[in-house]
Every structure is written in C-alpha cells, then in structure tokens.
Design a protein around this motif. Structure first.
Motif, PDB file in Angstrom:
ATOM      1  N   PHE A 154      -2.339   6.613   6.690  1.00 48.44           N
ATOM      2  CA  PHE A 154      -1.147   6.013   6.095  1.00 48.44           C
ATOM      3  C   PHE A 154       0.080   6.162   7.000  1.00 48.44           C
ATOM      4  CE2 PHE A 154      -3.621   5.206   2.448  1.00 48.44           C
ATOM      5  CZ  PHE A 154      -2.944   4.232   1.723  1.00 48.44           C
ATOM      6  N   LEU A 155       0.141   7.228   7.774  1.00 44.96           N
ATOM      7  CA  LEU A 155       1.212   7.372   8.756  1.00 44.96           C
ATOM      8  C   LEU A 155       1.072   6.294   9.828  1.00 44.96           C
ATOM      9  CD1 LEU A 155       3.666   8.880   9.856  1.00 44.96           C
ATOM     10  CD2 LEU A 155       2.092  10.515  10.917  1.00 44.96           C
ATOM     11  N   SER A 156      -0.143   6.022  10.253  1.00 50.93           N
ATOM     12  CA  SER A 156      -0.384   4.952  11.232  1.00 50.93           C
ATOM     13  C   SER A 156       0.009   3.597  10.655  1.00 50.93           C
ATOM     14  CB  SER A 156      -1.857   4.933  11.644  1.00 50.93           C
ATOM     15  OG  SER A 156      -2.218   6.160  12.223  1.00 50.93           O
ATOM     16  N   LEU A 157      -0.342   3.356   9.403  1.00 50.75           N
ATOM     17  CA  LEU A 157       0.065   2.110   8.746  1.00 50.75           C
ATOM     18  C   LEU A 157       1.585   1.998   8.680  1.00 50.75           C
ATOM     19  CD1 LEU A 157      -2.483   1.856   5.787  1.00 50.75           C
ATOM     20  CD2 LEU A 157      -2.369   0.411   7.836  1.00 50.75           C
ATOM     21  N   THR A 158       2.249   3.118   8.424  1.00 54.16           N
ATOM     22  CA  THR A 158       3.711   3.126   8.378  1.00 54.16           C
ATOM     23  C   THR A 158       4.298   2.713   9.718  1.00 54.16           C
ATOM     24  OG1 THR A 158       3.741   4.859   6.692  1.00 54.16           O
ATOM     25  CG2 THR A 158       5.748   4.581   7.983  1.00 54.16           C
ATOM     26  N   ILE A 159       3.770   3.265  10.796  1.00 54.71           N
ATOM     27  CA  ILE A 159       4.272   2.943  12.137  1.00 54.71           C
ATOM     28  C   ILE A 159       4.019   1.469  12.452  1.00 54.71           C
ATOM     29  CG2 ILE A 159       3.961   3.423  14.597  1.00 54.71           C
ATOM     30  CD1 ILE A 159       3.370   6.395  13.671  1.00 54.71           C
ATOM     31  N   ILE A 160       2.836   0.978  12.129  1.00 55.94           N
ATOM     32  CA  ILE A 160       2.528  -0.444  12.345  1.00 55.94           C
ATOM     33  C   ILE A 160       3.476  -1.313  11.522  1.00 55.94           C
ATOM     34  CG2 ILE A 160       0.796  -2.251  11.945  1.00 55.94           C
ATOM     35  CD1 ILE A 160      -1.333  -0.008  12.553  1.00 55.94           C
ATOM     36  N   GLY A 161       3.665  -0.943  10.262  1.00 59.81           N
ATOM     37  CA  GLY A 161       4.570  -1.700   9.394  1.00 59.81           C
ATOM     38  C   GLY A 161       5.997  -1.697   9.904  1.00 59.81           C
TER      39      GLY A 161
ATOM     40  N   LEU B 151       0.824  -1.211   0.000  1.00 55.98           N
ATOM     41  CA  LEU B 151       0.000   0.000   0.000  1.00 55.98           C
ATOM     42  C   LEU B 151       0.862   1.267   0.000  1.00 55.98           C
ATOM     43  CD1 LEU B 151      -2.829  -0.993   2.510  1.00 55.98           C
ATOM     44  CD2 LEU B 151      -3.080  -0.579   0.058  1.00 55.98           C
ATOM     45  N   LEU B 152       1.882   1.283   0.843  1.00 51.37           N
ATOM     46  CA  LEU B 152       2.760   2.459   0.920  1.00 51.37           C
ATOM     47  C   LEU B 152       3.563   2.636  -0.364  1.00 51.37           C
ATOM     48  CD1 LEU B 152       4.023   2.108   4.586  1.00 51.37           C
ATOM     49  CD2 LEU B 152       2.544   3.922   3.694  1.00 51.37           C
ATOM     50  N   ALA B 153       4.100   1.535  -0.890  1.00 52.17           N
ATOM     51  CA  ALA B 153       4.871   1.622  -2.134  1.00 52.17           C
ATOM     52  C   ALA B 153       3.978   2.128  -3.261  1.00 52.17           C
ATOM     53  CB  ALA B 153       5.475   0.262  -2.477  1.00 52.17           C
ATOM     54  N   LEU B 154       2.769   1.615  -3.338  1.00 54.58           N
ATOM     55  CA  LEU B 154       1.823   2.070  -4.356  1.00 54.58           C
ATOM     56  C   LEU B 154       1.534   3.554  -4.192  1.00 54.58           C
ATOM     57  CD1 LEU B 154      -0.090   1.282  -6.692  1.00 54.58           C
ATOM     58  CD2 LEU B 154      -1.818   0.795  -4.965  1.00 54.58           C
ATOM     59  N   LEU B 155       1.319   3.997  -2.972  1.00 54.67           N
ATOM     60  CA  LEU B 155       1.053   5.408  -2.700  1.00 54.67           C
ATOM     61  C   LEU B 155       2.188   6.289  -3.205  1.00 54.67           C
ATOM     62  CD1 LEU B 155      -0.508   7.740  -1.222  1.00 54.67           C
ATOM     63  CD2 LEU B 155       0.894   7.183   0.774  1.00 54.67           C
ATOM     64  N   PHE B 156       3.414   5.963  -2.798  1.00 52.05           N
ATOM     65  CA  PHE B 156       4.542   6.821  -3.167  1.00 52.05           C
ATOM     66  C   PHE B 156       4.885   6.735  -4.652  1.00 52.05           C
ATOM     67  CE2 PHE B 156       5.311   6.580   1.447  1.00 52.05           C
ATOM     68  CZ  PHE B 156       5.221   7.936   1.700  1.00 52.05           C
ATOM     69  N   LEU B 157       4.827   5.557  -5.221  1.00 44.27           N
ATOM     70  CA  LEU B 157       5.135   5.425  -6.653  1.00 44.27           C
ATOM     71  C   LEU B 157       4.042   6.074  -7.498  1.00 44.27           C
ATOM     72  CD1 LEU B 157       6.616   1.824  -6.628  1.00 44.27           C
ATOM     73  CD2 LEU B 157       7.860   3.996  -6.856  1.00 44.27           C
ATOM     74  N   TYR B 158       2.795   5.921  -7.091  1.00 49.75           N
ATOM     75  CA  TYR B 158       1.693   6.568  -7.809  1.00 49.75           C
ATOM     76  C   TYR B 158       1.846   8.091  -7.788  1.00 49.75           C
ATOM     77  CZ  TYR B 158      -2.840   8.598  -8.770  1.00 49.75           C
ATOM     78  OH  TYR B 158      -3.835   9.394  -9.273  1.00 49.75           O
ATOM     79  N   THR B 159       2.067   8.652  -6.606  1.00 53.68           N
ATOM     80  CA  THR B 159       2.161  10.111  -6.519  1.00 53.68           C
ATOM     81  C   THR B 159       3.382  10.636  -7.261  1.00 53.68           C
ATOM     82  OG1 THR B 159       3.238   9.996  -4.351  1.00 53.68           O
ATOM     83  CG2 THR B 159       0.861  10.313  -4.368  1.00 53.68           C
TER      84      THR B 159
ATOM     85  N   THR C 177      11.106   4.363   7.332  1.00 56.03           N
ATOM     86  CA  THR C 177      11.548   5.617   7.950  1.00 56.03           C
ATOM     87  C   THR C 177      11.289   6.789   7.008  1.00 56.03           C
ATOM     88  OG1 THR C 177      13.231   4.419   9.198  1.00 56.03           O
ATOM     89  CG2 THR C 177      13.507   6.801   9.025  1.00 56.03           C
ATOM     90  N   GLY C 178      11.624   6.618   5.744  1.00 57.82           N
ATOM     91  CA  GLY C 178      11.359   7.661   4.751  1.00 57.82           C
ATOM     92  C   GLY C 178       9.872   7.950   4.626  1.00 57.82           C
ATOM     93  N   SER C 179       9.069   6.905   4.648  1.00 57.38           N
ATOM     94  CA  SER C 179       7.621   7.062   4.585  1.00 57.38           C
ATOM     95  C   SER C 179       7.114   7.864   5.781  1.00 57.38           C
ATOM     96  CB  SER C 179       6.960   5.677   4.555  1.00 57.38           C
ATOM     97  OG  SER C 179       5.567   5.784   4.601  1.00 57.38           O
ATOM     98  N   MET C 180       7.637   7.543   6.951  1.00 57.54           N
ATOM     99  CA  MET C 180       7.224   8.245   8.161  1.00 57.54           C
ATOM    100  C   MET C 180       7.593   9.729   8.072  1.00 57.54           C
ATOM    101  SD  MET C 180       7.629   6.853  12.072  1.00 57.54           S
ATOM    102  CE  MET C 180       9.286   6.352  11.765  1.00 57.54           C
ATOM    103  N   ILE C 181       8.780  10.010   7.589  1.00 56.08           N
ATOM    104  CA  ILE C 181       9.218  11.408   7.462  1.00 56.08           C
ATOM    105  C   ILE C 181       8.360  12.154   6.444  1.00 56.08           C
ATOM    106  CG2 ILE C 181      11.121  12.878   6.666  1.00 56.08           C
ATOM    107  CD1 ILE C 181      13.024  10.708   7.916  1.00 56.08           C
ATOM    108  N   LEU C 182       8.162  11.553   5.269  1.00 57.09           N
ATOM    109  CA  LEU C 182       7.371  12.218   4.231  1.00 57.09           C
ATOM    110  C   LEU C 182       5.927  12.442   4.680  1.00 57.09           C
ATOM    111  CD1 LEU C 182       8.543  10.441   0.948  1.00 57.09           C
ATOM    112  CD2 LEU C 182       8.943  12.814   1.606  1.00 57.09           C
ATOM    113  N   LEU C 183       5.288  11.407   5.203  1.00 60.62           N
ATOM    114  CA  LEU C 183       3.893  11.544   5.607  1.00 60.62           C
ATOM    115  C   LEU C 183       3.738  12.516   6.772  1.00 60.62           C
ATOM    116  CD1 LEU C 183       2.748   7.858   5.156  1.00 60.62           C
ATOM    117  CD2 LEU C 183       1.855   9.848   3.930  1.00 60.62           C
ATOM    118  N   SER C 184       4.694  12.534   7.687  1.00 57.65           N
ATOM    119  CA  SER C 184       4.650  13.508   8.792  1.00 57.65           C
ATOM    120  C   SER C 184       4.778  14.923   8.251  1.00 57.65           C
ATOM    121  CB  SER C 184       5.765  13.234   9.800  1.00 57.65           C
ATOM    122  OG  SER C 184       5.579  11.993  10.420  1.00 57.65           O
ATOM    123  N   GLY C 185       5.750  15.120   7.373  1.00 60.19           N
ATOM    124  CA  GLY C 185       5.961  16.445   6.789  1.00 60.19           C
ATOM    125  C   GLY C 185       4.754  16.932   6.003  1.00 60.19           C
ATOM    126  N   PHE C 186       4.216  16.061   5.137  1.00 56.52           N
ATOM    127  CA  PHE C 186       3.041  16.427   4.354  1.00 56.52           C
ATOM    128  C   PHE C 186       1.847  16.703   5.273  1.00 56.52           C
ATOM    129  CE2 PHE C 186       4.723  13.613   0.664  1.00 56.52           C
ATOM    130  CZ  PHE C 186       5.563  14.632   0.234  1.00 56.52           C
TER     131      PHE C 186
END
Length: 150
Positions: free
Chosen positions: A123-130, A14-22, A76-85
């Motif tokens: 998605f940030l919550s999913l990142t933390i769980i992941g 899900l996260l990879a799809l989100l970032f690659l899609y955007t 970690t990158g996902s957490m940083i990006l989603l937090s920043g956004f």
C-alpha cells in the motif's frame, strides 16, 4: 479516461477504503482499540492522545484522498502513516521491543506481523505510484489551462 487517470482513481479508492475502514473499525469497537493502545510500547501518557488522534488522522487522510483539491495532502498523509506503521511493525519483527503488541483493527488483527508488513509496503508503493500519477495529472491540467487562456 486515460489508463493513468483510471489507475490513480483506483489507488485513491483503495487507500481511502483502507484508512476509512481502519478508522471506523477502531471507533466502532472503541473498547478493543483502547485496550490495544494500552498494550503498546509507548509511554502511557500518550495513550489518550493516540486513542483519539489515530482514527481522526485516518479519517482526514481517507477523506482528503477523495477530494481532488486535497488529494496531494491525502497521498502525503498516506505515505507518512504507512511509513510510520511499517517502521513500527518492522521494529516489532526485529524484536526491538520487549514484547510484540498489536493495535490492529478489523481484519488486520488476524495478520501476522510479517504479512502485515508486506501489506503495508504494497500500500505504501501504491501511495507513491498514486502521488506520482496525481502530480503528472496536475501538471498536465496546469499546462493545458495555461495554454487555453492565451
């Protein structure tokens, strides 16, 4: 495969799809992406860097999530990006800026800022769980490897 492993893999996808899609939405419609960046509240001197850097970072994070050895970096990158956004969106909702610009890509353009914030927090919550599930899996692998070599 255990439920936790299956859940971690689902979160990764899900996260990879989100970032690659955007990222690819921005690159495919570069003209719109450049206009969106020029509309942001950042100093105009950073626009050229953001136009290139944001999609590249999103691609790197998306790919890192898909490669097991790089997965922790991806989370970690996902957490940083989603937090920043999310912080940026929250500041927009709270009227911290003189205007509320949107630099969203693809289907996210149609979301209101509050809906986008909820989406990002989910998605940030999913990142933390992941990240937690991935760390547990890495720990189990390390322990089993240690005991299988003795």
């Amino acid at each position: 495969m255990k439920k936790s492993q299956w859940l971690c893999e689902l979160i990764v996808l899900l996260l990879a799809l989100l970032f690659l899609y955007t990222a690819f939405s921005k690159l495919i419609d570069m003209r719109h992406w450049i206009r969106a960046i020029h509309n942001q509240v950042f100093p105009k001197s950073v626009d050229p860097f953001l136009v290139v850097l944001v999609p590249i970072v999103e691609i790197v994070v998306g790919v890192a999530l898909l490669i097991p050895k790089w997965r922790r970096f991806g989370f970690t990158g996902s957490m940083i990006l989603l937090s920043g956004f999310s912080i940026y969106i929250l500041l927009g909702i709270l009227h911290a800026f003189k205007r509320v610009p949107c630099g969203c890509a693809g289907v996210f353009q149609a979301m209101s800022w509050p809906v986008h914030l909820v989406f990002n927090v989910v998605f940030l919550s999913l990142t933390i769980i992941g990240l937690i599930l991935n760390r547990k899996a890495d720990h189990i692998k390390a322990v089993s490897k240690r005991y299988s070599t003795t």
